[in-house]
Scaffold this motif. Sequence first.
Motif, PDB file in Angstrom:
ATOM      1  N   ALA A 132      40.978  36.255  47.413  1.00  0.00           N
ATOM      2  CA  ALA A 132      41.131  37.429  48.264  1.00  0.00           C
ATOM      3  C   ALA A 132      40.749  37.153  49.710  1.00  0.00           C
ATOM      4  CB  ALA A 132      40.289  38.584  47.721  1.00  0.00           C
ATOM      5  N   GLY A 133      39.940  36.160  49.949  1.00  0.00           N
ATOM      6  CA  GLY A 133      39.559  35.847  51.326  1.00  0.00           C
ATOM      7  C   GLY A 133      38.309  36.579  51.768  1.00  0.00           C
TER       8      GLY A 133
ATOM      9  N   VAL B 266      41.071  36.658  36.004  1.00  0.00           N
ATOM     10  CA  VAL B 266      41.042  35.244  36.347  1.00  0.00           C
ATOM     11  C   VAL B 266      41.350  35.108  37.831  1.00  0.00           C
ATOM     12  CG1 VAL B 266      42.046  32.963  35.943  1.00  0.00           C
ATOM     13  CG2 VAL B 266      41.786  34.564  34.041  1.00  0.00           C
ATOM     14  N   LEU B 267      40.415  34.526  38.553  1.00  0.00           N
ATOM     15  CA  LEU B 267      40.593  34.244  39.972  1.00  0.00           C
ATOM     16  C   LEU B 267      40.991  32.787  40.076  1.00  0.00           C
ATOM     17  CD1 LEU B 267      37.316  35.976  41.193  1.00  0.00           C
ATOM     18  CD2 LEU B 267      39.607  36.968  41.021  1.00  0.00           C
ATOM     19  N   ASP B 268      42.185  32.532  40.589  1.00  0.00           N
ATOM     20  CA  ASP B 268      42.733  31.184  40.589  1.00  0.00           C
ATOM     21  C   ASP B 268      42.837  30.627  42.004  1.00  0.00           C
ATOM     22  OD1 ASP B 268      43.800  28.954  39.271  1.00  0.00           O
ATOM     23  OD2 ASP B 268      45.856  29.659  39.533  1.00  0.00           O
ATOM     24  N   ASN B 269      42.636  29.341  42.120  1.00  0.00           N
ATOM     25  CA  ASN B 269      42.796  28.622  43.377  1.00  0.00           C
ATOM     26  C   ASN B 269      41.944  29.187  44.507  1.00  0.00           C
ATOM     27  OD1 ASN B 269      44.649  26.725  42.341  1.00  0.00           O
ATOM     28  ND2 ASN B 269      46.299  28.213  42.557  1.00  0.00           N
ATOM     29  N   LEU B 270      40.659  29.293  44.260  1.00  0.00           N
ATOM     30  CA  LEU B 270      39.747  29.743  45.311  1.00  0.00           C
ATOM     31  C   LEU B 270      39.707  28.685  46.398  1.00  0.00           C
ATOM     32  CD1 LEU B 270      36.877  31.147  43.079  1.00  0.00           C
ATOM     33  CD2 LEU B 270      38.676  32.421  44.250  1.00  0.00           C
ATOM     34  N   SER B 271      39.812  29.135  47.645  1.00  0.00           N
ATOM     35  CA  SER B 271      39.921  28.188  48.750  1.00  0.00           C
ATOM     36  C   SER B 271      38.599  27.945  49.472  1.00  0.00           C
ATOM     37  CB  SER B 271      40.958  28.683  49.761  1.00  0.00           C
ATOM     38  OG  SER B 271      40.578  29.957  50.260  1.00  0.00           O
ATOM     39  N   ALA B 272      37.599  28.736  49.161  1.00  0.00           N
ATOM     40  CA  ALA B 272      36.310  28.599  49.842  1.00  0.00           C
ATOM     41  C   ALA B 272      35.208  28.957  48.859  1.00  0.00           C
ATOM     42  CB  ALA B 272      36.261  29.524  51.059  1.00  0.00           C
ATOM     43  N   GLU B 273      33.970  28.828  49.317  1.00  0.00           N
ATOM     44  CA  GLU B 273      32.827  29.215  48.495  1.00  0.00           C
ATOM     45  C   GLU B 273      32.969  30.680  48.096  1.00  0.00           C
ATOM     46  OE1 GLU B 273      28.032  29.696  49.050  1.00  0.00           O
ATOM     47  OE2 GLU B 273      29.070  28.131  50.175  1.00  0.00           O
ATOM     48  N   LEU B 274      32.678  30.965  46.847  1.00  0.00           N
ATOM     49  CA  LEU B 274      32.827  32.322  46.313  1.00  0.00           C
ATOM     50  C   LEU B 274      31.610  33.153  46.702  1.00  0.00           C
ATOM     51  CD1 LEU B 274      34.556  34.181  44.611  1.00  0.00           C
ATOM     52  CD2 LEU B 274      33.508  33.234  42.572  1.00  0.00           C
TER      53      LEU B 274
ATOM     54  N   ALA C 254      37.307  43.777  47.889  1.00  0.00           N
ATOM     55  CA  ALA C 254      37.139  45.148  47.401  1.00  0.00           C
ATOM     56  C   ALA C 254      38.479  45.714  46.941  1.00  0.00           C
ATOM     57  CB  ALA C 254      36.516  46.025  48.480  1.00  0.00           C
ATOM     58  N   LYS C 255      39.526  45.497  47.716  1.00  0.00           N
ATOM     59  CA  LYS C 255      40.858  46.007  47.359  1.00  0.00           C
ATOM     60  C   LYS C 255      41.385  45.337  46.086  1.00  0.00           C
ATOM     61  CE  LYS C 255      42.100  46.687  52.205  1.00  0.00           C
ATOM     62  NZ  LYS C 255      42.931  46.141  53.294  1.00  0.00           N
ATOM     63  N   VAL C 256      41.292  44.017  46.054  1.00  0.00           N
ATOM     64  CA  VAL C 256      41.825  43.262  44.907  1.00  0.00           C
ATOM     65  C   VAL C 256      41.090  43.633  43.623  1.00  0.00           C
ATOM     66  CG1 VAL C 256      41.983  40.944  43.908  1.00  0.00           C
ATOM     67  CG2 VAL C 256      42.745  41.352  46.246  1.00  0.00           C
ATOM     68  N   LEU C 257      39.769  43.638  43.677  1.00  0.00           N
ATOM     69  CA  LEU C 257      38.991  43.924  42.464  1.00  0.00           C
ATOM     70  C   LEU C 257      39.162  45.362  42.000  1.00  0.00           C
ATOM     71  CD1 LEU C 257      35.764  41.911  43.232  1.00  0.00           C
ATOM     72  CD2 LEU C 257      37.511  41.379  41.523  1.00  0.00           C
ATOM     73  N   THR C 258      39.171  46.319  42.930  1.00  0.00           N
ATOM     74  CA  THR C 258      39.362  47.718  42.546  1.00  0.00           C
ATOM     75  C   THR C 258      40.719  47.905  41.881  1.00  0.00           C
ATOM     76  OG1 THR C 258      37.939  48.479  44.328  1.00  0.00           O
ATOM     77  CG2 THR C 258      39.457  50.096  43.385  1.00  0.00           C
ATOM     78  N   THR C 259      41.755  47.362  42.492  1.00  0.00           N
ATOM     79  CA  THR C 259      43.099  47.476  41.926  1.00  0.00           C
ATOM     80  C   THR C 259      43.159  46.825  40.549  1.00  0.00           C
ATOM     81  OG1 THR C 259      44.059  47.482  44.130  1.00  0.00           O
ATOM     82  CG2 THR C 259      45.530  46.931  42.300  1.00  0.00           C
TER      83      THR C 259
END
Length: 166
Positions: free
Chosen positions: A114-115, A136-144, A121-126
């Motif tokens: 989500a960045g 499943v959160l895939d291909n995280l590009s940075a530290e979570l 907040a938008k992604v998780l709420t939806t």
Amino acid sequence: DAAGKLHTETGYNATTRLYHAGSVQLGNTTPTPGNVAAAVALLTDDLFVDFPLDAASRAHAIGLAILPFVRPMIRGATPLHLATAPQHRAGKSLLVESALYPALGRTPDMTADAGDEAEWAKVLTTKLLSSPSVVVLDNLSAELRSPMLATAISEARLTSRILGSN
């Protein structure tokens, strides 16, 4: 269920609010040493045999695979599982898909990174409004790092503004 009983009977269970279609036969679920060893072998020697997992990673993969089955028995939060590798295209998504397929009967839906926090907040709420079995959160590009995600995985209830409304 919360009393620790695995829902194995065909039909609706009012306690778990789950429906068992009956098409899958679990066999003997009594936790004897032999049955536990056979279950572990099924996971390690069949399901995860082609993944180069060390002992700790194998334990986490097994935990991910059995969590959807035992989740109704657990009060409160359950662990976040993280699949990492030293390089891209090492099979992390395939490992997660393989672990969750037996419980879901399909590959899980994948949600991209989500960045920033507002987007989390938008992604998780939806996502959570649809009551998914897993996220499943895939291909995280940075530290979570997300307070919203931390709340979502550690609390029984989450409150957020629904998109498009107040």
